[in-house]
Design an enzyme around this catalytic site. Sequence first.
Site, short mmCIF file in Angstrom:
data_model
loop_
_atom_site.label_atom_id
_atom_site.label_comp_id
_atom_site.label_asym_id
_atom_site.label_seq_id
_atom_site.Cartn_x
_atom_site.Cartn_y
_atom_site.Cartn_z
N CYS A 81 -3.81 2.88 -4.35
CA CYS A 81 -4.77 3.65 -3.55
C CYS A 81 -4.83 5.06 -4.10
CB CYS A 81 -4.36 3.66 -2.08
SG CYS A 81 -5.50 4.61 -1.04
N ASP A 104 -12.84 2.01 -0.34
CA ASP A 104 -11.99 2.66 0.64
C ASP A 104 -12.81 3.55 1.56
OD1 ASP A 104 -9.54 2.78 1.84
OD2 ASP A 104 -8.73 4.33 0.57
N HIS A 105 -12.24 4.62 2.05
CA HIS A 105 -12.90 5.42 3.09
C HIS A 105 -14.17 6.08 2.57
CE1 HIS A 105 -8.52 6.14 4.66
NE2 HIS A 105 -8.88 4.89 4.75
N HIS A 146 -7.74 0.61 -4.11
CA HIS A 146 -8.60 1.39 -3.22
C HIS A 146 -8.99 2.64 -4.01
CE1 HIS A 146 -6.44 -0.36 0.59
NE2 HIS A 146 -7.08 -1.28 -0.13
N HIS A 201 0.84 -1.20 0.00
CA HIS A 201 0.00 0.00 0.00
C HIS A 201 0.88 1.25 0.00
CE1 HIS A 201 -2.82 3.06 1.44
NE2 HIS A 201 -3.81 2.23 1.15
#
Length: 356
Positions: free
Chosen positions: A245, A317-318, A272, A207
């Site tokens: 990401c 993801d978030h 992500h 990551h």
Amino acid sequence: MQITFRWYGEKLDTIPLSFVKQIPGVKGIVWALHDVPAGEYWEMDRINQVKDYLFNAGFNNEVVESVNVHEDIKLGLPSRKKYIENYKNTLRNLGKAGVKVVCYNFMPVFDWTRTDLYKALPDGSTALFYEKSKIDSLNPYEFLDTMSKQKGLISMPGWEKERLSKIRELFKAYEGFTIDNLFENAKYFLQEIIPVAEESGIKMAIHPDDPPWSIFGLPRLITSKENMRRYLNLIGSSSNGVTLCTGSLGSSDKNDIIDMIKTFKDKIFFAHIRNVKRFDNGDFIESSHRACDGSLDIVEIVRTFHDIGFKYYIRPDHGRHIWNEESRSGLRPGYGLYDRALGIMYLLGIWDMLDK
């Protein structure tokens, strides 16, 4: 392409899998044994317990995030041999359980850095926020004291109690440590674990650093296209790859996400996808996934993954906290149900249109 959803386990996550099952298109759960400290061995019985639980809920267990790398490995201490052996044996067990991808990171001390876990957005939602001037004006111990007062911090990966209790000695250990030292220790780690990953049928996906620049003078590895290429060249293997990401890399306007996807298309085993709004003063905040709400063109990012024939795993993801969900999200900022579900539907909507 397979849509997945990160979940922290039956005892640690207040979102039931029966709710996740109602999000169209989610096939797999991204999981880990979050109660096992970094460096410890994952027992087969524990792994199978999670596998059976996920299967009974209608999901696969093919992606793990994360098998955390012990700090002694990053520092290159003699004790790393013990922790690397535990890591290899864990990979062997995960392979037996059908795991295909392991996401991990090699970030010193802090896995990720933000200054506000519940920054209010104009629409009334809250999101993770990074304020550059605050980071620049505090030393790491002042920063830690400030952050420790924020609700939900120690429920976040990378900010566990046992890690926070050793912050001072960790910073002492990293004094004079350079990025070349970190790359050297990463190479040693990869030379040890990648052959085991190959034998176990597992793709290792590092990551990026979050954010992708030095924090408090600590060296960072996966911050740019050049550093990503350098990392992948440490060992030539079909099992050595990356987690792309968009939010981590996209926090810096120097990173061209579209170009990275095209360049490393054969080495991206996990993605992500989230959006982030950058500001001219160096601040950034996590926004909705929608392209027009942030600084990243999520539509073009998804189009590029579609164009390269991406066959691995994606998660939204978030997300923001919306609809007063903070009270039932397990105090884990960024990992509520509602906005991640909206993100999934946005990503799938783009993908379905591209298919047509």
